[in-house]
Write a protein that holds these residues in place. Structure first.
Motif, PDB file in Angstrom:
ATOM      1  N   ASP A  77       0.862  -1.178   0.000  1.00  0.00           N
ATOM      2  CA  ASP A  77       0.000   0.000   0.000  1.00  0.00           C
ATOM      3  C   ASP A  77       0.898   1.227   0.000  1.00  0.00           C
ATOM      4  N   GLY A  78       1.382   1.584  -1.186  1.00  0.00           N
ATOM      5  CA  GLY A  78       2.367   2.657  -1.303  1.00  0.00           C
ATOM      6  C   GLY A  78       3.754   2.084  -1.511  1.00  0.00           C
ATOM      7  N   ASN A  79       4.737   2.650  -0.810  1.00  0.00           N
ATOM      8  CA  ASN A  79       6.121   2.178  -0.974  1.00  0.00           C
ATOM      9  C   ASN A  79       6.192   0.665  -0.897  1.00  0.00           C
ATOM     10  N   VAL A  80       6.963   0.069  -1.822  1.00  0.00           N
ATOM     11  CA  VAL A  80       7.153  -1.380  -1.796  1.00  0.00           C
ATOM     12  C   VAL A  80       8.576  -1.732  -1.361  1.00  0.00           C
ATOM     13  N   GLU A  81       9.493  -0.769  -1.431  1.00  0.00           N
ATOM     14  CA  GLU A  81      10.853  -0.899  -0.898  1.00  0.00           C
ATOM     15  C   GLU A  81      11.701  -1.952  -1.625  1.00  0.00           C
ATOM     16  N   SER A  82      11.254  -2.419  -2.776  1.00  0.00           N
ATOM     17  CA  SER A  82      12.078  -3.386  -3.515  1.00  0.00           C
ATOM     18  C   SER A  82      11.841  -3.305  -5.022  1.00  0.00           C
ATOM     19  N   ILE A  83      11.224  -2.224  -5.482  1.00  0.00           N
ATOM     20  CA  ILE A  83      11.045  -2.000  -6.922  1.00  0.00           C
ATOM     21  C   ILE A  83      11.408  -0.547  -7.173  1.00  0.00           C
ATOM     22  N   PHE A  84      12.632  -0.342  -7.674  1.00  0.00           N
ATOM     23  CA  PHE A  84      13.171   1.009  -7.783  1.00  0.00           C
ATOM     24  C   PHE A  84      13.595   1.326  -9.207  1.00  0.00           C
ATOM     25  N   LEU A  85      13.321   2.571  -9.606  1.00  0.00           N
ATOM     26  CA  LEU A  85      13.924   3.137 -10.804  1.00  0.00           C
ATOM     27  C   LEU A  85      15.082   4.012 -10.348  1.00  0.00           C
ATOM     28  N   PHE A  86      16.283   3.634 -10.756  1.00  0.00           N
ATOM     29  CA  PHE A  86      17.484   4.410 -10.459  1.00  0.00           C
ATOM     30  C   PHE A  86      17.765   5.303 -11.669  1.00  0.00           C
ATOM     31  N   SER A  87      17.807   6.609 -11.458  1.00  0.00           N
ATOM     32  CA  SER A  87      17.986   7.503 -12.607  1.00  0.00           C
ATOM     33  C   SER A  87      19.047   8.555 -12.331  1.00  0.00           C
ATOM     34  N   LYS A  88      19.707   8.974 -13.413  1.00  0.00           N
ATOM     35  CA  LYS A  88      20.743   9.996 -13.316  1.00  0.00           C
ATOM     36  C   LYS A  88      20.147  11.399 -13.327  1.00  0.00           C
ATOM     37  N   ILE A  89      18.913  11.514 -13.832  1.00  0.00           N
ATOM     38  CA  ILE A  89      18.222  12.786 -13.911  1.00  0.00           C
ATOM     39  C   ILE A  89      16.794  12.585 -13.413  1.00  0.00           C
ATOM     40  N   PRO A  90      16.068  13.642 -13.069  1.00  0.00           N
ATOM     41  CA  PRO A  90      14.690  13.465 -12.624  1.00  0.00           C
ATOM     42  C   PRO A  90      13.848  12.711 -13.650  1.00  0.00           C
ATOM     43  N   VAL A  91      12.916  11.920 -13.156  1.00  0.00           N
ATOM     44  CA  VAL A  91      12.096  11.089 -14.042  1.00  0.00           C
ATOM     45  C   VAL A  91      11.350  11.944 -15.064  1.00  0.00           C
ATOM     46  N   THR A  92      10.895  13.106 -14.657  1.00  0.00           N
ATOM     47  CA  THR A  92      10.146  13.972 -15.573  1.00  0.00           C
ATOM     48  C   THR A  92      11.004  14.516 -16.704  1.00  0.00           C
ATOM     49  N   GLU A  93      12.325  14.355 -16.613  1.00  0.00           N
ATOM     50  CA  GLU A  93      13.232  14.846 -17.651  1.00  0.00           C
ATOM     51  C   GLU A  93      13.778  13.718 -18.532  1.00  0.00           C
ATOM     52  N   LEU A  94      13.181  12.542 -18.424  1.00  0.00           N
ATOM     53  CA  LEU A  94      13.688  11.384 -19.171  1.00  0.00           C
ATOM     54  C   LEU A  94      13.171  11.308 -20.606  1.00  0.00           C
ATOM     55  N   GLU A  95      12.374  12.254 -21.044  1.00  0.00           N
ATOM     56  CA  GLU A  95      11.846  12.252 -22.408  1.00  0.00           C
ATOM     57  C   GLU A  95      12.967  12.026 -23.422  1.00  0.00           C
ATOM     58  N   LYS A 234      19.559  -5.391  10.690  1.00  0.00           N
ATOM     59  CA  LYS A 234      18.273  -6.078  10.778  1.00  0.00           C
ATOM     60  C   LYS A 234      17.107  -5.110  10.613  1.00  0.00           C
ATOM     61  N   GLU A 235      17.283  -3.874  11.054  1.00  0.00           N
ATOM     62  CA  GLU A 235      16.202  -2.892  10.966  1.00  0.00           C
ATOM     63  C   GLU A 235      15.747  -2.681   9.519  1.00  0.00           C
ATOM     64  N   LEU A 236      16.671  -2.824   8.578  1.00  0.00           N
ATOM     65  CA  LEU A 236      16.330  -2.682   7.166  1.00  0.00           C
ATOM     66  C   LEU A 236      15.284  -3.711   6.761  1.00  0.00           C
ATOM     67  N   PHE A 237      15.471  -4.937   7.235  1.00  0.00           N
ATOM     68  CA  PHE A 237      14.572  -6.020   6.844  1.00  0.00           C
ATOM     69  C   PHE A 237      13.311  -6.044   7.704  1.00  0.00           C
ATOM     70  N   ASP A 238      13.416  -5.571   8.952  1.00  0.00           N
ATOM     71  CA  ASP A 238      12.202  -5.380   9.758  1.00  0.00           C
ATOM     72  C   ASP A 238      11.256  -4.428   9.036  1.00  0.00           C
ATOM     73  N   HIS A 239      11.806  -3.324   8.555  1.00  0.00           N
ATOM     74  CA  HIS A 239      10.995  -2.331   7.838  1.00  0.00           C
ATOM     75  C   HIS A 239      10.420  -2.925   6.552  1.00  0.00           C
ATOM     76  N   TYR A 240      11.229  -3.707   5.862  1.00  0.00           N
ATOM     77  CA  TYR A 240      10.763  -4.302   4.604  1.00  0.00           C
ATOM     78  C   TYR A 240       9.571  -5.217   4.847  1.00  0.00           C
ATOM     79  N   TYR A 241       9.663  -6.057   5.868  1.00  0.00           N
ATOM     80  CA  TYR A 241       8.558  -6.987   6.148  1.00  0.00           C
ATOM     81  C   TYR A 241       7.335  -6.287   6.737  1.00  0.00           C
ATOM     82  N   GLU A 242       7.535  -5.080   7.272  1.00  0.00           N
ATOM     83  CA  GLU A 242       6.380  -4.280   7.681  1.00  0.00           C
ATOM     84  C   GLU A 242       5.688  -3.663   6.474  1.00  0.00           C
ATOM     85  N   THR A 243       6.403  -3.551   5.368  1.00  0.00           N
ATOM     86  CA  THR A 243       5.904  -2.889   4.164  1.00  0.00           C
ATOM     87  C   THR A 243       5.131  -3.846   3.260  1.00  0.00           C
ATOM     88  N   ILE A 244       5.691  -5.021   3.023  1.00  0.00           N
ATOM     89  CA  ILE A 244       5.082  -5.993   2.120  1.00  0.00           C
ATOM     90  C   ILE A 244       3.820  -6.570   2.752  1.00  0.00           C
TER      91      ILE A 244
END
Length: 283
Positions: A77-95, A234-244
């Protein structure tokens, strides 16, 4: 019950479902076949697996071949914390720029294309690449990663070649766009297996419900195992399992049909589909 063939995506988000199966906490004679989503999608559709988590988009492309197991999905429900677009410029400038797509994904690739078409209104070019961020970004402006690859890349690469990276969580953007949850994967069973084994199918559905319950009661343990395996906090994965999330109720079903509707509008599936769920409208 005869031994059945079950696909197993070796991502952290699947561990809560498979923990009980691997530990023998539920009684199911099964052969677990491990692999990335795209490989298991193909094996299942070729009849080499009886049950598997399948990319949500692959259900829409093959609705007559499969039945959805009830009460189970991978969603957020919102952030999924494991599906990311990594970009060198803002997404709105990717045209007009090129975006590298991981070969591990199906649903997330379609989600990204939907967001470019209907939310950002940006036209880009796509190339397929194996999931290695430095290689993917060598000659492109952005790259899509999913699962453990995405989690680890975000921790490791704050910048590349001295250039800061912008990290966009596609689940967060989908929520902003639609106000809905996003369903990334379903557990499905072959239509042929259901036809031949209706009693066993009902039993299997119950076993997976029980496995989910056991897994969700073991998240602290699973987060600890993940932290030890990857040598990360461990806190990284605690947060992840709270998200999914792992439910597949009315909200998730409505959200999934909305995703399919946009995929249809973008020409990414041939027609709109209905959800065929064991116990709800089948069995």
């Amino acid at each position: 019950m005869k031994k059945i063939r079950i696909g197993y995506i070796e991502y952290l988000n699947c561990l809560p479902i498979y923990y009980a199966l691997e530990e023998g906490s539920v009684n199911l004679e099964a052969k677990l076949v491990k692999g990335p989503p795209t490989k298991l999608n193909r094996m299942f559709l070729e009849g080499q697996l009886d049950i598997t988590p399948i990319s949500s988009i692959e259900y829409a492309r093959n609705p007559d071949k499969v039945v959805i197991l009830p009460d189970i999905s991978i969603s957020a429900d919102g952030n999924v914390e494991s599906i990311f677009l990594f970009s060198k410029i803002p997404v709105t400038e990717l045209e007009g720029h090129t975006v590298a797509l991981t070969t591990s994904s199906a649903t997330s690739v379609v989600l990204l294309k939907i967001l470019f078409d209907h939310y950002y209104h940006v036209k880009v070019n796509y190339v397929d690449r194996k999931p290695d961020l430095p290689t993917m970004l060598k000659n492109t402006a952005a790259a899509l990663l999913i699962g453990d690859d995405a989690i680890l890349a975000r921790e490791k690469y704050k910048e590349l070649a001295g250039q800061p990276l912008i990290v966009t969580d596609l689940g967060e953007v989908w929520k902003k766009f639609t106000g809905m949850k996003m369903v990334y994967a379903l557990w499905v069973i072959r239509q042929g297996f259901v036809d031949d084994n209706p009693g066993e199918t009902a039993e299997i559905a119950g076993i997976f419900r029980k496995a989910k319950e056991i897994g969700l009661n073991s998240l602290d343990l699973l987060a600890g195992k993940a932290a030890e395996h990857y040598n990360l906090p461990k806190e990284l994965f605690d947060h992840y399992y709270e998200t999914i999330r792992y439910d597949f109720g009315e909200e998730e079903q409505t959200a999934l049909l909305t995703y399919y509707d946009y995929a249809y509008k973008s020409g990414l599936i041939p027609e709109r589909v209905k959800l065929r769920i064991w116990g709800e409208n089948i069995g």
